[in-house]
Design a protein around this motif. Structure first.
Motif, mmCIF file in Angstrom:
data_model
loop_
_atom_site.group_PDB
_atom_site.id
_atom_site.type_symbol
_atom_site.label_atom_id
_atom_site.label_comp_id
_atom_site.label_asym_id
_atom_site.label_seq_id
_atom_site.Cartn_x
_atom_site.Cartn_y
_atom_site.Cartn_z
ATOM 1 N N UNK A 57 4.377 11.229 8.406
ATOM 2 C CA UNK A 57 4.280 10.957 10.234
ATOM 3 C C UNK A 57 6.069 11.065 11.134
ATOM 4 N N UNK A 58 6.575 10.526 10.282
ATOM 5 C CA UNK A 58 8.499 10.294 10.985
ATOM 6 C C UNK A 58 9.147 11.732 10.539
ATOM 7 N N UNK A 59 8.845 12.318 9.761
ATOM 8 C CA UNK A 59 9.216 13.982 9.344
ATOM 9 C C UNK A 59 8.876 14.604 9.454
ATOM 10 N N UNK A 60 7.675 14.832 9.888
ATOM 11 C CA UNK A 60 7.166 15.759 11.834
ATOM 12 C C UNK A 60 6.560 15.437 12.452
ATOM 13 N N UNK A 61 7.761 14.074 13.251
ATOM 14 C CA UNK A 61 7.335 14.042 14.238
ATOM 15 C C UNK A 61 8.826 13.514 15.269
ATOM 16 N N UNK A 62 9.112 13.709 16.317
ATOM 17 C CA UNK A 62 10.319 13.288 17.099
ATOM 18 C C UNK A 62 10.509 11.721 17.274
ATOM 19 N N UNK A 63 11.815 10.995 17.311
ATOM 20 C CA UNK A 63 11.829 9.441 17.643
ATOM 21 C C UNK A 63 12.742 9.657 18.316
ATOM 22 N N UNK A 64 11.870 8.900 19.506
ATOM 23 C CA UNK A 64 12.450 8.947 20.807
ATOM 24 C C UNK A 64 13.850 7.459 20.369
ATOM 25 N N UNK A 65 14.565 7.358 20.717
ATOM 26 C CA UNK A 65 15.485 6.744 19.761
ATOM 27 C C UNK A 65 15.955 5.090 21.013
ATOM 28 N N UNK A 66 15.847 5.697 22.794
ATOM 29 C CA UNK A 66 16.323 5.256 23.501
ATOM 30 C C UNK A 66 16.157 3.911 22.886
ATOM 31 N N UNK A 67 14.962 2.837 22.917
ATOM 32 C CA UNK A 67 14.959 1.414 22.882
ATOM 33 C C UNK A 67 15.440 1.160 21.778
ATOM 34 N N UNK A 68 15.597 1.918 20.699
ATOM 35 C CA UNK A 68 16.300 1.409 19.312
ATOM 36 C C UNK A 68 17.857 0.704 20.175
ATOM 37 N N UNK A 69 18.507 2.326 20.180
ATOM 38 C CA UNK A 69 19.981 1.610 20.767
ATOM 39 C C UNK A 69 20.232 0.657 21.858
ATOM 40 N N UNK A 70 18.720 0.562 22.647
ATOM 41 C CA UNK A 70 18.933 -0.983 23.744
ATOM 42 C C UNK A 70 18.968 -2.195 22.896
ATOM 43 N N UNK A 71 17.968 -2.487 21.687
ATOM 44 C CA UNK A 71 17.729 -3.403 20.887
ATOM 45 C C UNK A 71 19.160 -3.480 20.509
ATOM 46 N N UNK A 92 0.703 -1.662 0.518
ATOM 47 C CA UNK A 92 0.067 0.228 0.130
ATOM 48 C C UNK A 92 0.709 0.820 0.105
ATOM 49 N N UNK A 93 0.889 1.770 -1.146
ATOM 50 C CA UNK A 93 1.901 3.534 -1.393
ATOM 51 C C UNK A 93 1.408 4.492 -0.883
ATOM 52 N N UNK A 94 -0.092 4.876 -0.869
ATOM 53 C CA UNK A 94 -0.659 5.469 0.234
ATOM 54 C C UNK A 94 -0.489 5.673 1.576
ATOM 55 N N UNK A 95 -0.547 4.043 2.011
ATOM 56 C CA UNK A 95 0.096 4.064 3.546
ATOM 57 C C UNK A 95 1.222 4.678 3.870
ATOM 58 N N UNK A 96 2.440 4.083 3.148
ATOM 59 C CA UNK A 96 3.444 4.188 3.060
ATOM 60 C C UNK A 96 4.331 5.476 2.911
ATOM 61 N N UNK A 97 3.358 6.603 2.139
ATOM 62 C CA UNK A 97 3.816 7.707 1.700
ATOM 63 C C UNK A 97 3.414 8.943 3.280
#
Length: 391
Positions: free
Chosen positions: A355-369, A345-350
């Motif tokens: 959404x990701x570009x317009x929001x802040x990402x909490x990287x803490x859990x990813x760094x722990x992973x 679904x390209x519409x959902x991907x877009x």
């Protein structure tokens, strides 16, 4: 031709019937883990005339490990299977070097499934009381949530039979598989200098604008990577189309079948679209990961296994947008590594990219992973399992 090694009681012998590049990055940390806890480890694999991936692996094997080559000729250089004759010769060679009571590890048994039932019988006969383990990387048939899949059920029953014949311990790299008395998990390892610099420093070193919104695709864009879906999303989502700061970076070759999509992206985004086709070092690639705002993983439904791009993005603190199926989709949701969308679904991907570009990402859990999945963590976990089952 084959010297009998002074194996003693704590040797680990790796039986690698398919020693090609896609497996070596996993085999290496396992050998390292074995050498940490054992007197030494041996790697039993067919010798090839040449191959930079294999040579690089040999040079990086820890000093505590030994490689026991099996001199078998006429192995097709780019063929994923080996012949029954080759496997038989490897088994005989294994018997010659297997002194004492070694622990034998079969890596990638899925790659020689047609031969596995008789390999199991031959190994059990030839190696006597040795402990055996199987390291499986593709374990979709073991997922408890797939009871209605007939093919998975057949494969699950087949491997259960082989495991019973071998009296083997199963080791997997998939967190979705429940552990048990004869099944253990180890981290899915990654290596490299990823996460060493922040976004601002990485962009300065790459010469990128600090205000750009960078969308990256990393690796060869073939029919499994969903490049066409990514292109469709980038071209059709109005919020992305009108985002003047948007830049798109592709690191890797793009298959010929996607030439039209690639040309459309070039026409639409002009200088804001770039492709890197020449070789870049891990240090340069690490800068790309850290400098990007989001990494796309729009994988085809046929892609169900692990992704080195995903964990390197996590180590770099960069969110991803990935297809919602398979192990990649599960890890993105479980460790909050970004967003998922229903492929294709390209519409959902877009919308997810926006959404990701317009929001802040909490990287803490990813760094722990990512920290739990380093090569060193895999080595330690594997060493502990081998030490336990060897006793």
């Amino acid at each position: 031709m084959h010297k009998r090694l002074d194996t003693g009681e704590s040797t680990v012998i790796f039986f690698e019937a398919n020693p090609f590049a896609s497996r070596l990055h996993v085999l290496q940390p396992l050998v390292a883990g074995a050498s940490e806890t054992c007197a030494h480890a041996s790697v039993l694999m067919p010798r090839r005339e040449s191959g930079p991936d294999l040579e690089d692996f040999v040079q990086n094997v820890p000093s505590g490990a030994r490689i026991q080559w099996v001199d078998v000729s006429r192995i097709p250089r780019l063929h994923a299977k080996v012949s029954t004759r080759t496997l038989l010769r490897m088994l005989v060679a294994l018997r010659r070097i297997a002194g004492g009571k070694p622990t034998i590890v079969l890596t990638s048994p899925d790659d020689y499934v047609p031969h596995l039932w008789w390999i199991a019988i031959a190994l059990r006969v030839l190696t006597g009381r040795s402990s055996l383990a199987m390291v499986r990387y593709r374990v979709a048939d073991l997922h408890p949530g797939r009871p209605g899949n007939l093919r998975a059920a057949v494969k699950r029953g087949y491997f259960k039979l082989v495991q019973g014949i071998l009296r083997a311990h199963l080791i997997v790299l998939d967190e979705r598989i429940p552990t048990g008395p004869r099944i253990d998990r180890i981290p899915d390892p990654w290596v490299g200098p990823f996460g060493g610099t922040n976004r601002e420093e990485s962009r300065t070193r790459l010469g990128w604008s600090q205000s750009a919104k960078v969308v990256a695709l990393v690796g060869r864009q073939d029919d499994r990577k969903g490049f066409d879906v990514a292109a469709k999303a980038l071209l059709s989502e109005p919020g992305l189309f009108n985002l003047s700061e948007l830049s798109i970076v592709v690191v890797g070759a793009i298959d010929e079948q996607f030439k039209a999509w690639n040309e459309s992206l070039i026409r639409q985004f002009g200088e804001r679209y770039s492709q890197v086709t020449e070789f870049i070092s891990d240090e340069e690639l690490a800068l790309v990961f850290s400098a990007s705002n989001v990494v796309l993983l729009p994988y085809h439904t046929q892609f169900t296994s692990s992704s080195g791009v995903l964990v390197r993005a996590a180590a770099s603190g960069t969110p991803v947008v990935a297809s919602d199926h398979g192990l990649v989709g599960w890890r993105v949701r479980a460790y909050h590594l970004g967003r998922t969308f229903p492929y294709p679904d390209a519409v959902s991907l877009g919308k997810a990219i926006l959404e990701v570009l317009q929001s802040e990402h909490d990287e803490s859990e990813g760094l722990r992973y990512a920290e739990r999945s380093t090569e060193e963590a895999t080595s330690r976990a594997f060493a502990a399992i081998i030490d336990r089952i060897h006793r």
